[in-house]
Design a protein around this motif. Structure first.
Motif, PDB file in Angstrom:
ATOM      1  N   TYR A 102       0.850  -1.181   0.000  1.00  0.00           N
ATOM      2  CA  TYR A 102       0.000   0.000   0.000  1.00  0.00           C
ATOM      3  C   TYR A 102       0.892   1.239   0.000  1.00  0.00           C
ATOM      4  O   TYR A 102       1.992   1.213   0.562  1.00  0.00           O
ATOM      5  CB  TYR A 102      -0.879   0.021   1.252  1.00  0.00           C
ATOM      6  CG  TYR A 102      -2.175  -0.757   1.123  1.00  0.00           C
ATOM      7  CD1 TYR A 102      -3.373  -0.112   0.806  1.00  0.00           C
ATOM      8  CD2 TYR A 102      -2.209  -2.131   1.328  1.00  0.00           C
ATOM      9  CE1 TYR A 102      -4.560  -0.817   0.700  1.00  0.00           C
ATOM     10  CE2 TYR A 102      -3.393  -2.843   1.211  1.00  0.00           C
ATOM     11  CZ  TYR A 102      -4.568  -2.177   0.897  1.00  0.00           C
ATOM     12  OH  TYR A 102      -5.745  -2.876   0.781  1.00  0.00           O
ATOM     13  N   ARG A 130      -0.744  -6.399  -2.732  1.00  0.00           N
ATOM     14  CA  ARG A 130      -0.934  -7.588  -3.555  1.00  0.00           C
ATOM     15  C   ARG A 130       0.400  -8.293  -3.798  1.00  0.00           C
ATOM     16  O   ARG A 130       1.472  -7.684  -3.692  1.00  0.00           O
ATOM     17  CB  ARG A 130      -1.562  -7.231  -4.901  1.00  0.00           C
ATOM     18  CG  ARG A 130      -0.647  -6.470  -5.866  1.00  0.00           C
ATOM     19  CD  ARG A 130      -1.363  -6.134  -7.172  1.00  0.00           C
ATOM     20  NE  ARG A 130      -0.520  -5.486  -8.162  1.00  0.00           N
ATOM     21  CZ  ARG A 130      -0.351  -4.178  -8.283  1.00  0.00           C
ATOM     22  NH1 ARG A 130      -0.981  -3.365  -7.447  1.00  0.00           N
ATOM     23  NH2 ARG A 130       0.431  -3.680  -9.239  1.00  0.00           N
ATOM     24  N   GLN A 137       1.861 -10.540  -7.113  1.00  0.00           N
ATOM     25  CA  GLN A 137       1.477 -10.797  -8.495  1.00  0.00           C
ATOM     26  C   GLN A 137       2.535 -11.641  -9.205  1.00  0.00           C
ATOM     27  O   GLN A 137       3.721 -11.562  -8.907  1.00  0.00           O
ATOM     28  CB  GLN A 137       1.242  -9.484  -9.250  1.00  0.00           C
ATOM     29  CG  GLN A 137       2.455  -8.584  -9.388  1.00  0.00           C
ATOM     30  CD  GLN A 137       2.120  -7.233 -10.012  1.00  0.00           C
ATOM     31  OE1 GLN A 137       0.991  -6.765  -9.952  1.00  0.00           O
ATOM     32  NE2 GLN A 137       3.113  -6.619 -10.627  1.00  0.00           N
ATOM     33  N   TRP A 194      -4.774 -10.062  -3.920  1.00  0.00           N
ATOM     34  CA  TRP A 194      -4.939  -8.711  -3.393  1.00  0.00           C
ATOM     35  C   TRP A 194      -5.466  -8.766  -1.960  1.00  0.00           C
ATOM     36  O   TRP A 194      -6.260  -9.642  -1.619  1.00  0.00           O
ATOM     37  CB  TRP A 194      -5.903  -7.913  -4.257  1.00  0.00           C
ATOM     38  CG  TRP A 194      -5.418  -7.642  -5.652  1.00  0.00           C
ATOM     39  CD1 TRP A 194      -5.284  -8.539  -6.675  1.00  0.00           C
ATOM     40  CD2 TRP A 194      -5.015  -6.373  -6.181  1.00  0.00           C
ATOM     41  NE1 TRP A 194      -4.817  -7.921  -7.803  1.00  0.00           N
ATOM     42  CE2 TRP A 194      -4.650  -6.581  -7.529  1.00  0.00           C
ATOM     43  CE3 TRP A 194      -4.943  -5.079  -5.656  1.00  0.00           C
ATOM     44  CZ2 TRP A 194      -4.212  -5.549  -8.347  1.00  0.00           C
ATOM     45  CZ3 TRP A 194      -4.504  -4.051  -6.462  1.00  0.00           C
ATOM     46  CH2 TRP A 194      -4.140  -4.279  -7.790  1.00  0.00           C
ATOM     47  N   GLU A 244      -1.495  -6.015 -16.308  1.00  0.00           N
ATOM     48  CA  GLU A 244      -1.496  -5.486 -14.951  1.00  0.00           C
ATOM     49  C   GLU A 244      -2.577  -4.423 -14.795  1.00  0.00           C
ATOM     50  O   GLU A 244      -3.270  -4.369 -13.769  1.00  0.00           O
ATOM     51  CB  GLU A 244      -0.112  -4.911 -14.623  1.00  0.00           C
ATOM     52  CG  GLU A 244       0.083  -4.539 -13.165  1.00  0.00           C
ATOM     53  CD  GLU A 244       1.513  -4.120 -12.869  1.00  0.00           C
ATOM     54  OE1 GLU A 244       1.889  -4.139 -11.681  1.00  0.00           O
ATOM     55  OE2 GLU A 244       2.252  -3.773 -13.820  1.00  0.00           O
ATOM     56  N   ASN A 245      -2.770  -3.561 -15.803  1.00  0.00           N
ATOM     57  CA  ASN A 245      -3.801  -2.525 -15.724  1.00  0.00           C
ATOM     58  C   ASN A 245      -5.196  -3.130 -15.628  1.00  0.00           C
ATOM     59  O   ASN A 245      -6.050  -2.657 -14.860  1.00  0.00           O
ATOM     60  CB  ASN A 245      -3.724  -1.599 -16.941  1.00  0.00           C
ATOM     61  CG  ASN A 245      -2.541  -0.644 -16.867  1.00  0.00           C
ATOM     62  OD1 ASN A 245      -2.009  -0.383 -15.783  1.00  0.00           O
ATOM     63  ND2 ASN A 245      -2.113  -0.134 -18.013  1.00  0.00           N
ATOM     64  N   GLU A 280      -5.750  -4.351 -12.109  1.00  0.00           N
ATOM     65  CA  GLU A 280      -6.028  -3.252 -11.194  1.00  0.00           C
ATOM     66  C   GLU A 280      -7.461  -2.749 -11.338  1.00  0.00           C
ATOM     67  O   GLU A 280      -8.128  -2.428 -10.338  1.00  0.00           O
ATOM     68  CB  GLU A 280      -5.033  -2.115 -11.437  1.00  0.00           C
ATOM     69  CG  GLU A 280      -3.597  -2.470 -11.042  1.00  0.00           C
ATOM     70  CD  GLU A 280      -2.598  -1.409 -11.469  1.00  0.00           C
ATOM     71  OE1 GLU A 280      -2.987  -0.478 -12.213  1.00  0.00           O
ATOM     72  OE2 GLU A 280      -1.431  -1.518 -11.067  1.00  0.00           O
ATOM     73  N   GLU A 281      -7.967  -2.689 -12.563  1.00  0.00           N
ATOM     74  CA  GLU A 281      -9.344  -2.250 -12.786  1.00  0.00           C
ATOM     75  C   GLU A 281     -10.335  -3.232 -12.172  1.00  0.00           C
ATOM     76  O   GLU A 281     -11.346  -2.833 -11.572  1.00  0.00           O
ATOM     77  CB  GLU A 281      -9.603  -2.107 -14.284  1.00  0.00           C
ATOM     78  CG  GLU A 281      -8.886  -0.920 -14.928  1.00  0.00           C
ATOM     79  CD  GLU A 281      -9.052  -0.892 -16.441  1.00  0.00           C
ATOM     80  OE1 GLU A 281      -9.806  -1.750 -16.977  1.00  0.00           O
ATOM     81  OE2 GLU A 281      -8.420  -0.037 -17.081  1.00  0.00           O
ATOM     82  N   TYR A 325      -9.800  -5.117  -9.586  1.00  0.00           N
ATOM     83  CA  TYR A 325      -9.735  -4.945  -8.134  1.00  0.00           C
ATOM     84  C   TYR A 325     -10.562  -3.746  -7.690  1.00  0.00           C
ATOM     85  O   TYR A 325     -11.351  -3.842  -6.737  1.00  0.00           O
ATOM     86  CB  TYR A 325      -8.276  -4.780  -7.696  1.00  0.00           C
ATOM     87  CG  TYR A 325      -8.118  -4.423  -6.235  1.00  0.00           C
ATOM     88  CD1 TYR A 325      -8.320  -5.382  -5.253  1.00  0.00           C
ATOM     89  CD2 TYR A 325      -7.766  -3.133  -5.847  1.00  0.00           C
ATOM     90  CE1 TYR A 325      -8.178  -5.063  -3.909  1.00  0.00           C
ATOM     91  CE2 TYR A 325      -7.616  -2.801  -4.513  1.00  0.00           C
ATOM     92  CZ  TYR A 325      -7.832  -3.779  -3.545  1.00  0.00           C
ATOM     93  OH  TYR A 325      -7.696  -3.456  -2.207  1.00  0.00           O
ATOM     94  N   ARG A 326     -10.417  -2.616  -8.373  1.00  0.00           N
ATOM     95  CA  ARG A 326     -11.164  -1.419  -7.981  1.00  0.00           C
ATOM     96  C   ARG A 326     -12.673  -1.641  -8.105  1.00  0.00           C
ATOM     97  O   ARG A 326     -13.454  -1.191  -7.260  1.00  0.00           O
ATOM     98  CB  ARG A 326     -10.716  -0.225  -8.833  1.00  0.00           C
ATOM     99  CG  ARG A 326      -9.345   0.318  -8.449  1.00  0.00           C
ATOM    100  CD  ARG A 326      -9.072   1.651  -9.122  1.00  0.00           C
ATOM    101  NE  ARG A 326      -8.923   1.509 -10.561  1.00  0.00           N
ATOM    102  CZ  ARG A 326      -7.747   1.325 -11.161  1.00  0.00           C
ATOM    103  NH1 ARG A 326      -6.636   1.249 -10.433  1.00  0.00           N
ATOM    104  NH2 ARG A 326      -7.667   1.211 -12.474  1.00  0.00           N
TER     105      ARG A 326
END
Length: 426
Positions: A232, A240, A242, A339, A404-405, A408-409, A411-412
């Protein structure tokens, strides 16, 4: 013939992963001691050995392997039990050289330079001090503990004193039984003097965290994978893990080379391991953080999503005395992550967690996601086991993606729909 494989600390999630291995139809997996017996409350090594032996002696059939994916005490129980049953295993002394953080540093120093300054803090001293070679900011940690329990980053003398007090009060829970196991091997003088309930200080490391996984078989050390550990922002708590690592290839190769040299020095054989690092992507420099004498069970589903086979397969084959195998890139995704959704604002009573129906709907909506909630309603967050010193884990999310992007999307999207509520009293 079906092979009977006893797994120390087997839980439901890992049992499902094991049952998905390519040769699962040829194996029968048996739990041996529960995670609660191994990690909660007082740790009685003699009692754990006795319980395990009673199960093995009463088993009506051959015992073909005894394995684990947990640290102490499980990792040290494996060689003790395997020795009794004539099964392949890592030498106990090699396990202890990994598990004892100070002993591990001494072994590392003999073959690598990629490590921090370190030394022992005398907890019996009326006024403990940082070792001469270590300066603030520093990390203080027991030479043996669970996960990140009692690990503190200290920036000055005040924080140092507070951390020492907490470590002094709690170090014995794991340190005392660990010292009992240390008594089963011939110790070098430096380790015999500090024992198993000591405190290590190290210079704080900088950069991004990463790890490699590997194994040793018939005297040869192989390192086959690199992963990233992302914190974080402004925190030492994991956001996370990865796989595969997104660091430059030369950084990954440097980590693998350092890990190989150290594991050869330790005399590690017939088992899996993971080695954690801090890395500087710009300079390519790496610094060894910690050695674990087992592969990471938290990475199992990441390997499954990317390679089509969990890293548990290496553990199982080594336990049976068979050569390991790996098939890189055979899974449905190009990257996967575990995550951790966390709360940093202190202890609280859990008033609400996402329902099973909500989680199921979210997993169906966001492809390649599996969610597990950590706390239970009506409980204090502080009742959660094995938390780090700075946060409480609310949920874990396994996510597979093409990039990776995209990961992340996903996860959000999930975090926005996971609804927790907290209060000050039950």
């Amino acid at each position: 013939m079906t092979a009977n494989i006893f797994v120390i600390g087997l839980d439901a999630d890992n049992a499902r992963v094991l049952e998905r291995l390519p040769d699962a139809e040829n194996h029968t997996f048996h739990g041996l001691l529960t995670p609660d017996e191994l990690q909660h409350g007082d740790i009685d090594i003699a009692d754990l050995l006795d319980k395990a032996e009673q199960v093995l002696d009463a088993f009506d059939g051959p015992v073909d392997a005894i394995v684990t994916f947990w640290d102490f005490p499980a990792a040290t129980l494996v060689p003790l039990l395997c020795e009794l049953h004539g099964l392949p295993h890592v030498p106990l002394e090699a396990i202890l050289k990994c598990e004892h953080k100070y002993w591990s540093r001494l072994e590392q120093r003999a073959v690598i330079d990629e490590m921090p300054h370190f030394g022992v803090v005398d907890l019996d001293d009326a006024e403990p001090r940082l070792p001469e070679d270590v300066s603030f900011p520093a990390w203080l940690k027991p030479v043996k503990s669970f996960s990140s329990e009692l690990a503190f980053r200290v920036a000055d003398e005040e924080e140092f004193s507070g951390a020492v007090a907490e470590i002094r009060a709690g170090v014995g829970r794991v340190g005392d039984p660990f010292e009992e196991v240390l008594g089963k091997v011939a110790l070098p003088r430096e380790i015999a003097e500090v024992g198993g309930a000591a405190c290590l200080a190290e210079d704080a490391l900088h950069g991004v965290q990463a790890a490699v996984e590997g194994y040793a078989y018939q005297g040869k050390v192989t390192v086959y994978a690199a992963l990233d550990s992302v914190d974080y922002p402004e925190s030492s708590s994991f956001l996370r893990h990865q796989y595969p690592s997104q660091l430059p290839e030369e950084v990954g190769q440097r980590m693998k080379d350092v890990a190989r040299r150290v594991m050869e020095r330790i005399g590690f054989d017939n088992g899996t391991f993971s080695v954690e690092f801090f890395c500087d992507p710009q300079s390519g420099q790496v610094c060894l953080l910690e050695i674990n004498p087992r592969h990471s069970q938290s990475h199992a589903e990441l390997f499954e999503l990317v390679d089509g086979m969990a890293n548990h397969d290496v553990m199982v084959r080594l336990g049976l005395g068979q050569p390991p195998r790996h098939r890189l890139g055979a899974g449905p995704y190009q990257i996967a992550g575990r995550w951790y959704l966390r709360r940093f604002s202190g202890d609280a009573v859990v008033k609400r967690v996402p329902t099973a129906e909500e989680i199921s709907a979210l997993e169906e909506k966001v492809e390649g996601v599996r969610i597990s909630v950590s706390p239970a309603e009506g409980h204090w967050l502080s009742e959660l086991p094995e938390q780090d010193s700075y946060s409480f884990e609310l949920a874990q999310l396994i996510i597979g993606a093409r990039t990776e992007n995209e990961m992340e999307e996903k996860y959000r999207t999930c975090v926005d729909e996971l609804h927790f509520e907290f209060g000050d009293a039950a």
